[in-house]
Design a protein around this motif. Structure first.
Motif, PDB file in Angstrom:
ATOM      1  N   GLY A 197     -21.533   0.137  12.133  1.00  0.00           N
ATOM      2  CA  GLY A 197     -20.934   1.910  12.356  1.00  0.00           C
ATOM      3  C   GLY A 197     -18.881   1.895  12.773  1.00  0.00           C
ATOM      4  O   GLY A 197     -18.992   3.116  12.816  1.00  0.00           O
ATOM      5  N   LYS A 198     -19.324   0.703  12.754  1.00  0.00           N
ATOM      6  CA  LYS A 198     -17.664  -0.033  13.342  1.00  0.00           C
ATOM      7  C   LYS A 198     -16.472   0.204  12.233  1.00  0.00           C
ATOM      8  O   LYS A 198     -17.213  -0.357  11.796  1.00  0.00           O
ATOM      9  N   VAL A 199     -15.449   0.963  12.692  1.00  0.00           N
ATOM     10  CA  VAL A 199     -14.403   0.572  11.413  1.00  0.00           C
ATOM     11  C   VAL A 199     -13.988  -0.707  11.354  1.00  0.00           C
ATOM     12  O   VAL A 199     -12.949  -0.801  12.733  1.00  0.00           O
ATOM     13  N   GLN A 200     -13.822  -1.437  10.755  1.00  0.00           N
ATOM     14  CA  GLN A 200     -12.799  -2.786  10.548  1.00  0.00           C
ATOM     15  C   GLN A 200     -11.602  -2.290   9.437  1.00  0.00           C
ATOM     16  O   GLN A 200     -12.091  -1.804   8.588  1.00  0.00           O
ATOM     17  N   VAL A 201     -10.788  -3.861   9.616  1.00  0.00           N
ATOM     18  CA  VAL A 201      -9.310  -3.139   8.329  1.00  0.00           C
ATOM     19  C   VAL A 201      -8.910  -4.463   8.178  1.00  0.00           C
ATOM     20  O   VAL A 201      -9.059  -5.640   9.413  1.00  0.00           O
ATOM     21  N   ASN A 202      -8.993  -4.998   7.051  1.00  0.00           N
ATOM     22  CA  ASN A 202      -8.814  -6.112   6.166  1.00  0.00           C
ATOM     23  C   ASN A 202      -7.379  -6.129   5.527  1.00  0.00           C
ATOM     24  O   ASN A 202      -7.163  -4.796   5.247  1.00  0.00           O
ATOM     25  N   ARG A 203      -6.794  -6.910   5.239  1.00  0.00           N
ATOM     26  CA  ARG A 203      -5.469  -7.272   4.479  1.00  0.00           C
ATOM     27  C   ARG A 203      -5.665  -7.238   3.072  1.00  0.00           C
ATOM     28  O   ARG A 203      -6.243  -7.665   2.725  1.00  0.00           O
ATOM     29  N   GLY A 204      -5.306  -6.166   2.274  1.00  0.00           N
ATOM     30  CA  GLY A 204      -5.378  -6.229   0.656  1.00  0.00           C
ATOM     31  C   GLY A 204      -4.463  -6.967   0.285  1.00  0.00           C
ATOM     32  O   GLY A 204      -2.968  -6.699   0.520  1.00  0.00           O
ATOM     33  N   TYR A 205      -4.156  -7.185  -1.170  1.00  0.00           N
ATOM     34  CA  TYR A 205      -3.653  -7.909  -2.027  1.00  0.00           C
ATOM     35  C   TYR A 205      -3.364  -8.054  -3.152  1.00  0.00           C
ATOM     36  O   TYR A 205      -4.533  -8.331  -3.556  1.00  0.00           O
ATOM     37  N   ARG A 206      -2.468  -7.609  -4.452  1.00  0.00           N
ATOM     38  CA  ARG A 206      -2.130  -8.175  -5.291  1.00  0.00           C
ATOM     39  C   ARG A 206      -0.932  -8.437  -6.148  1.00  0.00           C
ATOM     40  O   ARG A 206       0.632  -7.171  -5.519  1.00  0.00           O
ATOM     41  N   ILE A 207      -1.192  -9.280  -6.285  1.00  0.00           N
ATOM     42  CA  ILE A 207       0.975 -10.000  -6.585  1.00  0.00           C
ATOM     43  C   ILE A 207       0.371 -10.260  -8.347  1.00  0.00           C
ATOM     44  O   ILE A 207      -0.190 -10.825  -8.664  1.00  0.00           O
ATOM     45  N   GLN A 208       1.635  -9.427  -9.051  1.00  0.00           N
ATOM     46  CA  GLN A 208       1.555  -9.014 -10.371  1.00  0.00           C
ATOM     47  C   GLN A 208       3.012 -10.088 -10.555  1.00  0.00           C
ATOM     48  O   GLN A 208       4.360  -9.802 -10.213  1.00  0.00           O
ATOM     49  N   PHE A 209       2.738 -11.498 -10.840  1.00  0.00           N
ATOM     50  CA  PHE A 209       3.689 -12.247 -10.503  1.00  0.00           C
ATOM     51  C   PHE A 209       4.984 -12.474 -11.911  1.00  0.00           C
ATOM     52  O   PHE A 209       5.759 -12.619 -11.673  1.00  0.00           O
ATOM     53  N   ASN A 210       4.154 -12.827 -12.914  1.00  0.00           N
ATOM     54  CA  ASN A 210       4.788 -13.105 -14.227  1.00  0.00           C
ATOM     55  C   ASN A 210       4.215 -12.141 -15.818  1.00  0.00           C
ATOM     56  O   ASN A 210       2.802 -12.730 -15.998  1.00  0.00           O
ATOM     57  N   SER A 211       4.777 -11.426 -16.824  1.00  0.00           N
ATOM     58  CA  SER A 211       3.893 -10.416 -17.429  1.00  0.00           C
ATOM     59  C   SER A 211       4.609 -11.272 -19.001  1.00  0.00           C
ATOM     60  O   SER A 211       4.634 -10.299 -20.030  1.00  0.00           O
ATOM     61  N   ALA A 212       5.288 -11.832 -19.185  1.00  0.00           N
ATOM     62  CA  ALA A 212       6.452 -12.359 -20.192  1.00  0.00           C
ATOM     63  C   ALA A 212       5.373 -12.799 -21.897  1.00  0.00           C
ATOM     64  O   ALA A 212       5.733 -12.605 -23.013  1.00  0.00           O
ATOM     65  N   ILE A 213       4.004 -12.974 -21.495  1.00  0.00           N
ATOM     66  CA  ILE A 213       3.516 -13.483 -22.020  1.00  0.00           C
ATOM     67  C   ILE A 213       1.905 -12.677 -22.687  1.00  0.00           C
ATOM     68  O   ILE A 213       1.326 -12.793 -23.969  1.00  0.00           O
ATOM     69  N   GLY A 214       1.868 -11.796 -21.747  1.00  0.00           N
ATOM     70  CA  GLY A 214       0.453 -10.708 -21.368  1.00  0.00           C
ATOM     71  C   GLY A 214       0.214 -10.068 -20.590  1.00  0.00           C
ATOM     72  O   GLY A 214       1.083 -10.494 -18.785  1.00  0.00           O
ATOM     73  N   GLY A 237       0.911 -13.783 -15.174  1.00  0.00           N
ATOM     74  CA  GLY A 237      -0.068 -14.931 -14.269  1.00  0.00           C
ATOM     75  C   GLY A 237       0.291 -13.901 -13.049  1.00  0.00           C
ATOM     76  O   GLY A 237       1.040 -12.929 -12.775  1.00  0.00           O
ATOM     77  N   GLY A 238      -0.781 -14.011 -12.289  1.00  0.00           N
ATOM     78  CA  GLY A 238      -1.189 -12.506 -11.212  1.00  0.00           C
ATOM     79  C   GLY A 238      -2.602 -12.974 -10.114  1.00  0.00           C
ATOM     80  O   GLY A 238      -3.188 -14.109 -10.912  1.00  0.00           O
ATOM     81  N   LYS A 239      -2.026 -12.604  -8.927  1.00  0.00           N
ATOM     82  CA  LYS A 239      -3.298 -12.997  -8.270  1.00  0.00           C
ATOM     83  C   LYS A 239      -3.715 -11.905  -7.535  1.00  0.00           C
ATOM     84  O   LYS A 239      -2.369 -11.435  -6.356  1.00  0.00           O
ATOM     85  N   GLY A 240      -4.796 -12.123  -6.423  1.00  0.00           N
ATOM     86  CA  GLY A 240      -4.712 -11.035  -5.465  1.00  0.00           C
ATOM     87  C   GLY A 240      -5.756 -11.335  -4.323  1.00  0.00           C
ATOM     88  O   GLY A 240      -6.633 -12.626  -4.623  1.00  0.00           O
ATOM     89  N   GLY A 241      -6.329 -10.803  -3.169  1.00  0.00           N
ATOM     90  CA  GLY A 241      -7.288 -11.128  -3.041  1.00  0.00           C
ATOM     91  C   GLY A 241      -7.636 -10.304  -1.119  1.00  0.00           C
ATOM     92  O   GLY A 241      -6.299  -9.022  -1.282  1.00  0.00           O
TER      93      GLY A 241
END
Length: 448
Positions: A72-89, A126-130
């Motif tokens: 029942g304890k609240v936890q907090v994490n960090r989230g990321y999404r880095i959208q790096f380059n969309s030149a080809i898709g 290209g992109g990545k997250g986590g």
């Protein structure tokens, strides 16, 4: 070493802006050190500010992820999404849940993903997250609540024509299922917004095996073309015991090799008779156990604390499949001294710059991650195609396409290396082939 003034100027800018991001700087420098002949031959790249734009993500999303644990304890994490380059898709790249996740780690992964996706020949940016969330030791209910909270924010930034995440370290079928369910619930749409899904709801056969199988298809083709050789009769050392390592082991064994190691974050096992893959699968895929259990179950197998020691095991071929910078200069020297002549990477950037220098100085056949482990994202791209067509290919069809893609990556890398005066260099060739395709698309699309 950087000699070209344009490359030096842009890298100095990276150091100034991102000096606190060592993994990202390492990835950029490794690529830049191979691009000098390309930049010399293409002045239009400097005129269009290609490098300045190439190292700067189009978008960085950082957010908090609050969730409630079983007590029942609240936890907090960090989230990321880095959208790096969309030149080809549309942006394409995995999600990693691990305590070591930082903005630098996600940026280096996203930067590498640009080139990796380009090499597959499929239309993916290209992109990545986590997140720095660690699923280990968490209940299914806790993992579900975290994934639902993570997707509640992430869903604002992704879509099947915008950004299509997949899995990475600690994000497997369970996590993808929870993430997909929450996306569908919030957006009220059924689309191919995530890859690595279960077969029951749009996943692709061969996706689970793809990175490991693709690594071996790449290595086998590089051996054939450059050495007139193969896996047959070779002793192979593999690090890791997740999906990549497990299925690299499976395919290497099918191709006639003897794989003698497996590892996790605690240590490694050495089995001189060859790894019994059914036991590793039961430990890691069956009940999420620790690799030490293998030695308890297999007579003659040895367990050693400390995962780095795996590189002291004599071998012909090394396939690092665990995590970034797991194989340093000293480990590389040990591999070479023990007779290793081939290193192809299943993990992302597992070799430090000092290790790569050792490979090159000793004539080791070196397959860089962005090329050698592109099989996972390649089949993710094929899953996107199947979702768009509302159909499913057989395992054999998908596997044949994967094999063809990996063989094409070897051919394209060697062709680019020859064109730019670094004949036979798989690392430089992969960087050049991946970069020029994206750079030319960026020039054609104007300043954006």
């Amino acid at each position: 070493m950087l000699n070209n003034e344009y490359l030096k100027r842009v890298y100095a800018q990276v150091e100034q802006r991102d000096g606190d991001q060592p993994e990202f700087k390492q990835a950029v420098r490794e690529v830049f050190e191979t691009l000098e002949p390309v930049i010399e031959m293409h002045p239009e790249y400097e005129a269009n500010g290609i490098l300045e734009r190439f190292v700067e993500p189009e978008r960085v999303v950082k957010f908090r992820v609050p969730w409630v644990d079983d007590s029942g304890k609240v936890q907090v994490n960090r989230g990321y999404r880095i959208q790096f380059n969309s030149a080809i898709g549309p942006y394409k790249g995995g999600l990693r849940f691990h305590p070591t996740v930082t903005e630098s780690v996600i940026k280096f992964l996203g930067f590498e993903q640009i080139l990796k996706n380009s090499l597959t020949t499929l239309p993916m940016g290209g992109g990545k997250g986590g997140s720095d969330f660690d699923p280990k030791g968490k209940s299914d209910a806790e993992v579900m609540r975290f994934c639902q909270s993570f997707m509640t924010e992430l869903q604002r930034h992704i879509g099947q024509f915008t950004d299509v995440p997949a899995g990475d370290i600690n994000v497997g079928g369970r996590e993808i299922g929870y993430l997909f369910g929450q996306y569908k619930r919030i957006r009220d749409e059924y689309s191919g917004v995530l890859t690595g899904k279960g077969l029951e709801f749009g996943g692709s056969l061969a996706r689970t095996e793809a990175t490991g199988y693709g690594l071996c298809y790449y290595t086998q083709e590089a051996l054939r073309v450059l050495r007139n050789d193969s896996f047959e009769g070779k002793t192979v050392v593999i690090s890791g015991s997740g999906n990549v390592a497990i299925f690299a082991t499976e395919k290497a064994q099918e191709l006639g090799a003897k794989v003698v190691t497996a590892s996790d974050s605690n240590g490694y096992v050495y089995d001189p008779e060859g790894i019994k893959l059914d036991i590793v699968k039961d430990i890691k895929l069956g009940h999420r156990g620790r690799i030490k259990e293998y030695a308890d179950r297999v007579p003659g197998a040895e367990y050693h604390e400390g995962c780095a020691g795996v590189w002291s095991v004599p071998c012909d071929i090394a396939l690092p499949c665990a995590t970034q910078n797991e194989l340093d200069g000293e480990a590389a020297k040990t591999l070479v001294a023990n007779g290793c002549t081939v290193v192809c990477e299943g993990a992302n950037m597992p070799s430090t710059p000092e290790a790569i220098e050792t490979y090159q100085a000793n004539g080791v056949l070196y397959g860089p991650a962005k090329a050698a482990n592109a099989g996972g994202v390649a089949v993710s791209g094929l899953e996107m195609s199947q979702n768009s067509y509302r159909l499913a290919w057989t395992f054999e069809e998908t596997d044949a396409k994967l094999k063809s893609i990996m063989e094409t990556i070897v051919a394209d890398s060697l062709a680019a290396a020859k064109e730019y005066g670094v004949d036979g260099d798989l690392m430089a060739g992969a960087n050049i082939a991946g970069f020029t395709k994206v750079a030319n698309a960026m020039v054609a699309q104007g300043v954006c």
